[in-house]
Design a protein around this motif. Structure first.
Motif, PDB file in Angstrom:
ATOM      1  N   UNK A  47       0.844  -1.196   0.000  1.00 26.07           N
ATOM      2  CA  UNK A  47       0.000   0.000   0.000  1.00 26.07           C
ATOM      3  C   UNK A  47       0.878   1.245   0.000  1.00 26.07           C
ATOM      4  N   UNK A  48       0.248   2.374  -0.271  1.00 25.42           N
ATOM      5  CA  UNK A  48       0.966   3.650  -0.278  1.00 25.42           C
ATOM      6  C   UNK A  48       0.152   4.678   0.497  1.00 25.42           C
ATOM      7  N   UNK A  49       0.830   5.392   1.387  1.00 26.02           N
ATOM      8  CA  UNK A  49       0.203   6.432   2.207  1.00 26.02           C
ATOM      9  C   UNK A  49       0.985   7.728   2.076  1.00 26.02           C
ATOM     10  N   UNK A  50       0.317   8.838   2.377  1.00 21.68           N
ATOM     11  CA  UNK A  50       0.991  10.120   2.495  1.00 21.68           C
ATOM     12  C   UNK A  50       2.083   9.953   3.552  1.00 21.68           C
ATOM     13  N   UNK A  51       3.212  10.598   3.392  1.00 20.03           N
ATOM     14  CA  UNK A  51       4.360  10.327   4.227  1.00 20.03           C
ATOM     15  C   UNK A  51       4.555  11.192   5.445  1.00 20.03           C
ATOM     16  N   UNK A  52       3.571  12.030   5.796  1.00 20.23           N
ATOM     17  CA  UNK A  52       3.738  12.917   6.948  1.00 20.23           C
ATOM     18  C   UNK A  52       2.609  12.689   7.951  1.00 20.23           C
ATOM     19  N   UNK A  53       2.976  12.425   9.188  1.00 21.52           N
ATOM     20  CA  UNK A  53       1.989  12.200  10.246  1.00 21.52           C
ATOM     21  C   UNK A  53       1.262  13.508  10.569  1.00 21.52           C
ATOM     22  N   UNK A  54      -0.078  13.481  10.665  1.00 23.78           N
ATOM     23  CA  UNK A  54      -0.827  14.700  10.974  1.00 23.78           C
ATOM     24  C   UNK A  54      -0.650  15.178  12.415  1.00 23.78           C
ATOM     25  N   UNK A  55      -0.111  14.338  13.276  1.00 26.65           N
ATOM     26  CA  UNK A  55       0.047  14.712  14.679  1.00 26.65           C
ATOM     27  C   UNK A  55       1.177  15.721  14.872  1.00 26.65           C
ATOM     28  N   UNK A  56       2.392  15.346  14.490  1.00 20.63           N
ATOM     29  CA  UNK A  56       3.536  16.231  14.732  1.00 20.63           C
ATOM     30  C   UNK A  56       4.494  16.275  13.540  1.00 20.63           C
ATOM     31  N   UNK A  57       4.006  15.855  12.375  1.00 16.63           N
ATOM     32  CA  UNK A  57       4.827  15.937  11.181  1.00 16.63           C
ATOM     33  C   UNK A  57       5.887  14.870  11.053  1.00 16.63           C
ATOM     34  N   UNK A  84      -6.749   5.293  16.859  1.00 14.68           N
ATOM     35  CA  UNK A  84      -7.506   5.861  17.976  1.00 14.68           C
ATOM     36  C   UNK A  84      -8.719   6.652  17.495  1.00 14.68           C
ATOM     37  N   UNK A  85      -8.566   7.391  16.410  1.00 14.93           N
ATOM     38  CA  UNK A  85      -9.626   8.241  15.881  1.00 14.93           C
ATOM     39  C   UNK A  85      -9.723   8.058  14.366  1.00 14.93           C
ATOM     40  N   UNK A  86     -10.652   7.211  13.878  1.00 19.70           N
ATOM     41  CA  UNK A  86     -10.760   6.955  12.438  1.00 19.70           C
ATOM     42  C   UNK A  86     -11.007   8.208  11.595  1.00 19.70           C
ATOM     43  N   UNK A  87     -11.481   9.291  12.209  1.00 23.01           N
ATOM     44  CA  UNK A  87     -11.679  10.529  11.457  1.00 23.01           C
ATOM     45  C   UNK A  87     -10.343  11.198  11.135  1.00 23.01           C
ATOM     46  N   UNK A  88      -9.317  10.843  11.899  1.00 23.36           N
ATOM     47  CA  UNK A  88      -7.969  11.341  11.626  1.00 23.36           C
ATOM     48  C   UNK A  88      -7.298  10.319  10.738  1.00 23.36           C
ATOM     49  N   UNK A  89      -6.826  10.758   9.603  1.00 20.22           N
ATOM     50  CA  UNK A  89      -6.235   9.827   8.661  1.00 20.22           C
ATOM     51  C   UNK A  89      -5.212  10.511   7.784  1.00 20.22           C
ATOM     52  N   UNK A  90      -4.405   9.691   7.147  1.00 17.19           N
ATOM     53  CA  UNK A  90      -3.517  10.182   6.099  1.00 17.19           C
ATOM     54  C   UNK A  90      -4.055   9.616   4.788  1.00 17.19           C
ATOM     55  N   UNK A  91      -3.895  10.349   3.693  1.00 17.73           N
ATOM     56  CA  UNK A  91      -4.396   9.844   2.413  1.00 17.73           C
ATOM     57  C   UNK A  91      -3.723   8.525   2.023  1.00 17.73           C
ATOM     58  N   UNK A  92      -4.525   7.636   1.457  1.00 17.24           N
ATOM     59  CA  UNK A  92      -4.038   6.364   0.919  1.00 17.24           C
ATOM     60  C   UNK A  92      -4.191   6.419  -0.594  1.00 17.24           C
ATOM     61  N   UNK A  93      -3.278   5.775  -1.298  1.00 13.89           N
ATOM     62  CA  UNK A  93      -3.250   5.835  -2.758  1.00 13.89           C
ATOM     63  C   UNK A  93      -3.277   4.428  -3.342  1.00 13.89           C
ATOM     64  N   UNK A  94      -3.914   4.304  -4.496  1.00 14.97           N
ATOM     65  CA  UNK A  94      -3.996   3.011  -5.171  1.00 14.97           C
ATOM     66  C   UNK A  94      -2.601   2.540  -5.571  1.00 14.97           C
ATOM     67  N   UNK A 108      -3.938   0.090   4.776  1.00 14.96           N
ATOM     68  CA  UNK A 108      -4.839   0.058   3.618  1.00 14.96           C
ATOM     69  C   UNK A 108      -5.639   1.336   3.471  1.00 14.96           C
ATOM     70  N   UNK A 109      -6.113   1.901   4.592  1.00 15.32           N
ATOM     71  CA  UNK A 109      -7.047   3.024   4.526  1.00 15.32           C
ATOM     72  C   UNK A 109      -6.451   4.354   4.985  1.00 15.32           C
ATOM     73  N   UNK A 110      -5.368   4.302   5.751  1.00 17.00           N
ATOM     74  CA  UNK A 110      -4.787   5.513   6.317  1.00 17.00           C
ATOM     75  C   UNK A 110      -5.460   5.978   7.596  1.00 17.00           C
ATOM     76  N   UNK A 111      -6.472   5.226   8.085  1.00 13.16           N
ATOM     77  CA  UNK A 111      -7.176   5.618   9.307  1.00 13.16           C
ATOM     78  C   UNK A 111      -6.283   5.481  10.531  1.00 13.16           C
ATOM     79  N   UNK A 112      -6.399   6.444  11.438  1.00 12.03           N
ATOM     80  CA  UNK A 112      -5.706   6.402  12.721  1.00 12.03           C
ATOM     81  C   UNK A 112      -6.371   5.352  13.601  1.00 12.03           C
TER      82      UNK A 112
END
Length: 101
Positions: free
Chosen positions: A37-47, A78-88, A72-76
């Motif tokens: 899988x592929x995800x955005x490479x920066x954590x939304x918490x502290x970068x 603890x909080x599924x509303x917090x996520x990083x983008x996932x790519x095909x 697979x989805x980028x979901x956090x």
């Protein structure tokens, strides 16, 4: 953008993550139990650099503060509303291609 080569399978053993840079942007390419899988490479918490993290139980663990994201989805975890983008992603032979922005 069309799919583009981001890595090869030999570069990404089972249960590992690889940091790649495409057009100056960081991405995390994950192999969680053979699922690529592929995800955005920066954590939304502290970068934190997610591509320098670790895979644990199908989740990508940030190296800064151990925030976890579903590979697979980028979901956090603890909080599924917090996520990083996932790519095909698709694998052709030993080449890994991702559909990145």
């Amino acid at each position: 953008m069309p799919f583009e080569k981001v890595a090869t399978l030999p570069e990404l053993p089972a249960d590992s993550v690889l940091e790649v840079t495409v057009r100056g942007e960081p991405y995390a390419i994950c192999n969680a139990g053979g699922n690529i899988s592929a995800l955005w490479g920066i954590c939304p918490h502290a970068g934190g650099p997610l591509g320098q993290g670790a895979i644990s139980g199908g989740r990508l663990v940030c190296p800064y503060h151990s925030w976890e994201f579903d590979c697979r989805t980028g979901e956090n975890d603890f909080d599924p509303a917090t996520r990083v983008p996932a790519y095909a992603v698709r694998v052709e032979g030993e080449n890994i291609f991702a559909d990145l922005p």
